[in-house]
Motif scaffolding. Sequence first.
Motif, short mmCIF file in Angstrom:
data_model
loop_
_atom_site.label_atom_id
_atom_site.label_comp_id
_atom_site.label_asym_id
_atom_site.label_seq_id
_atom_site.Cartn_x
_atom_site.Cartn_y
_atom_site.Cartn_z
N CYS A 279 0.84 -1.20 0.00
CA CYS A 279 0.00 0.00 0.00
C CYS A 279 0.88 1.25 0.00
CB CYS A 279 -0.91 -0.02 1.22
SG CYS A 279 -2.09 1.35 1.30
N SER A 280 1.89 1.29 0.86
CA SER A 280 2.81 2.43 0.89
C SER A 280 3.57 2.57 -0.42
CB SER A 280 3.81 2.26 2.04
OG SER A 280 3.16 2.16 3.29
N LEU A 281 4.06 1.45 -0.95
CA LEU A 281 4.83 1.46 -2.19
C LEU A 281 4.03 2.06 -3.34
CD1 LEU A 281 7.34 0.59 -3.86
CD2 LEU A 281 6.22 -1.65 -4.16
N PHE A 282 2.74 1.74 -3.42
CA PHE A 282 1.96 2.19 -4.56
C PHE A 282 1.51 3.64 -4.44
CE2 PHE A 282 2.53 -1.73 -6.43
CZ PHE A 282 1.96 -1.74 -7.69
N PHE A 283 1.72 4.29 -3.32
CA PHE A 283 1.64 5.76 -3.28
C PHE A 283 2.66 6.31 -4.26
CE2 PHE A 283 -0.96 5.24 0.35
CZ PHE A 283 -1.50 6.47 0.70
N MET A 284 3.88 5.76 -4.20
CA MET A 284 4.94 6.20 -5.10
C MET A 284 4.71 5.75 -6.54
SD MET A 284 7.85 5.00 -6.83
CE MET A 284 8.33 3.51 -5.99
N VAL A 285 4.37 4.47 -6.72
CA VAL A 285 4.19 3.92 -8.06
C VAL A 285 3.11 4.67 -8.83
CG1 VAL A 285 3.45 1.87 -9.35
CG2 VAL A 285 5.05 1.63 -7.44
N PHE A 286 2.02 5.03 -8.15
CA PHE A 286 0.90 5.68 -8.82
C PHE A 286 1.17 7.15 -9.13
CE2 PHE A 286 -3.26 7.97 -8.37
CZ PHE A 286 -3.80 7.55 -9.57
N CYS A 343 11.66 6.36 5.01
CA CYS A 343 12.58 7.47 4.78
C CYS A 343 12.57 7.89 3.31
CB CYS A 343 14.00 7.07 5.20
SG CYS A 343 14.23 6.86 6.97
N GLY A 344 12.56 6.91 2.41
CA GLY A 344 12.52 7.23 0.98
C GLY A 344 11.27 8.00 0.61
N LEU A 345 10.11 7.58 1.12
CA LEU A 345 8.85 8.28 0.84
C LEU A 345 8.85 9.67 1.46
CD1 LEU A 345 6.33 5.32 1.35
CD2 LEU A 345 6.93 6.43 -0.82
N PHE A 346 9.43 9.79 2.66
CA PHE A 346 9.52 11.12 3.28
C PHE A 346 10.37 12.06 2.44
CE2 PHE A 346 12.05 14.03 5.88
CZ PHE A 346 11.04 14.84 6.39
N ALA A 401 -2.85 -10.44 -0.25
CA ALA A 401 -2.49 -9.28 0.56
C ALA A 401 -1.67 -8.28 -0.25
CB ALA A 401 -1.69 -9.74 1.79
N ARG A 402 -0.76 -8.79 -1.08
CA ARG A 402 0.05 -7.92 -1.93
C ARG A 402 -0.83 -7.13 -2.92
NH1 ARG A 402 3.19 -11.61 -4.08
NH2 ARG A 402 1.93 -11.91 -5.94
N ASN A 403 -1.72 -7.84 -3.60
CA ASN A 403 -2.57 -7.17 -4.58
C ASN A 403 -3.55 -6.21 -3.94
OD1 ASN A 403 -2.44 -8.29 -7.62
ND2 ASN A 403 -1.78 -9.88 -6.21
N LEU A 404 -4.10 -6.59 -2.79
CA LEU A 404 -5.01 -5.69 -2.08
C LEU A 404 -4.27 -4.44 -1.65
CD1 LEU A 404 -7.81 -5.20 -0.95
CD2 LEU A 404 -7.15 -6.46 1.12
N GLY A 405 -3.03 -4.59 -1.18
CA GLY A 405 -2.23 -3.43 -0.81
C GLY A 405 -1.99 -2.50 -1.98
N MET A 406 -1.73 -3.08 -3.16
CA MET A 406 -1.51 -2.25 -4.35
C MET A 406 -2.73 -1.39 -4.67
SD MET A 406 0.30 -4.98 -6.93
CE MET A 406 1.89 -5.75 -6.56
N VAL A 407 -3.90 -2.01 -4.68
CA VAL A 407 -5.10 -1.26 -5.01
C VAL A 407 -5.44 -0.24 -3.93
CG1 VAL A 407 -7.55 -1.45 -5.61
CG2 VAL A 407 -5.95 -3.20 -6.36
N LEU A 408 -5.26 -0.62 -2.66
CA LEU A 408 -5.48 0.34 -1.58
C LEU A 408 -4.55 1.53 -1.72
CD1 LEU A 408 -5.89 -2.02 1.51
CD2 LEU A 408 -7.62 -0.49 0.58
N LEU A 455 2.38 5.70 6.85
CA LEU A 455 1.85 4.34 6.83
C LEU A 455 2.97 3.31 6.94
CD1 LEU A 455 -0.62 2.50 6.45
CD2 LEU A 455 -0.30 2.69 3.98
N ALA A 456 4.09 3.54 6.25
CA ALA A 456 5.23 2.63 6.34
C ALA A 456 5.81 2.62 7.76
CB ALA A 456 6.30 3.03 5.32
N LEU A 457 5.89 3.79 8.39
CA LEU A 457 6.37 3.86 9.77
C LEU A 457 5.45 3.10 10.71
CD1 LEU A 457 7.61 7.56 10.16
CD2 LEU A 457 9.01 5.49 10.27
N PHE A 458 4.15 3.28 10.53
CA PHE A 458 3.18 2.55 11.36
C PHE A 458 3.34 1.04 11.19
CE2 PHE A 458 -0.89 0.29 11.45
CZ PHE A 458 -1.25 0.48 12.78
N SER A 459 3.65 0.61 9.97
CA SER A 459 3.77 -0.82 9.68
C SER A 459 4.93 -1.46 10.43
CB SER A 459 3.96 -1.03 8.18
OG SER A 459 2.91 -0.45 7.43
N MET A 460 5.87 -0.65 10.91
CA MET A 460 6.99 -1.19 11.67
C MET A 460 6.51 -1.83 12.98
SD MET A 460 9.76 1.90 11.12
CE MET A 460 10.95 1.16 12.26
#
Length: 473
Positions: A279-286, A343-346, A401-408, A455-460
């Motif tokens: 989900c975090s990754l696809f903020f960047m991808v999109f 950090c990368g997203l920040f 889970a991976r695909n749902l994260g992408m769409v989310l 979101l990535a920080l929370f996932s930690m």
Amino acid sequence: MHTAPAKASPWQVFFLVAIGVFMSTLDSSIVNIALPTILKEFGSSLAITEWVVMVYLLTITCFLLTFGRLGDILGRKRIYAAGLFVFTLSSLFCALAPHIGMLIAARLLQGLGSAMIMACTPALLVDAFPDSQRGRILGLNGAVVACGLTAGPAIGGFLLSVASWRLIFYVNIPIGLVATLLVLRYLKESTRQKGIRNFDWQGTLLAALSMGLLLMALTHGYDWGFTSFLFLGILGLSLVCALLFILTEKKKPEPMLDLSLFQNRLFALPALCGMLLFCSLFFMVFLMPFYLMLPAGFSSSLAGKMLMIPFAFLLIFSPLSGSLSDRMGSRFLCTLGLFIMACGLFFLSCLTATETIWDIAWRLAMVGIGTAIFVSPNSATVMGGVPATHRGSGGAVLASARNLGMVLGVALAGAIFHFVFDRNSAGASLSAFSPEHAEVFMQAFRTAMATGACLALFSMIPSWMRGKETRKP
């Protein structure tokens, strides 16, 4: 009694699995670059043309659990080979499609084939290699995924420059046919459970409806309005189907998904973390393509090359992180990966419209490195948290889970971006972007990237809460 494919020839299994993984991931990324050409040829609207991609993703997500369970019952070789054949046949239908509706229908069929492939591949690999090499081999599988995602834009651009978009689908046919024949000839069948009469069709339908309706609501929520009757109604139906699915699975003697798996922290928490990471990754991808081509003013060719950077690092680091997880477990590596991604997203949220290529590239590299450090150890932990007879279902949960994260990620990033952009630009259309909109665009972009970082920080937290695995020698 059937023998497991694992002990026959492990690297032969890996090669046969890699073909299917590469084809399915390549086809998801290669088609995106052809959308403008498809739209122009068929004269379809953008909203309709988007379904060429969306129906593929929706179908995969809805049916991964189904085919994962069928792999446990009927045998993973059988489902995997059938998936390769369906994928190949539907590629022919895509290439011959006379209009946009037929292309979308063919892509739906192609999504079914891809779901069969993706649901079986983790279990086939885990069956084939000893526990001590699980992280390494899943890391190499992650590298194959990265190859498909990375090569897609470059191969697609080349094919479009020399021929019609239909060639993108034609190239799948000889590869898919050869792969199907090799699988039938050399891959040995897995140990099967009870017959098809015990398959949970009711749970299958409810799971597909729940995920399909959820993804439809999230995808179109901004256009419909998040307070509209249509959005709330479809979201409500999705939740009702999910509740009925849980109640049904608890009562079934042979459920499609054994919910007791989620009582294992080394299965449930890594699966949750996988969804949150993608989900975090696809903020960047999109959003990055829009940033690169609108305020930054890069050409589509250069933007495509820039977007290969994170997946290139995924290709490099996935095998390494997988091997490390075989020795030290996943807890530290996965949490570290999420931190680097955050950090990368920040740092991406700190971009301006006038950054140099290198200023952007190192930020994208951080996101790719973080993802690579996380994915292989996390996948190994999920697959290690299920018994051998349920590895098909476990792999399907991982892929779902991976695909749902992408769409989310796409839905949330789009909603946040459009909310900020519309509010600060007095309702200007992004399709009519001009230089005076650059600062408003950057405000919306920074807000979305910062949200992805949070979101990535929370996932930690759930990543660390998984605890330590018991490593086998």
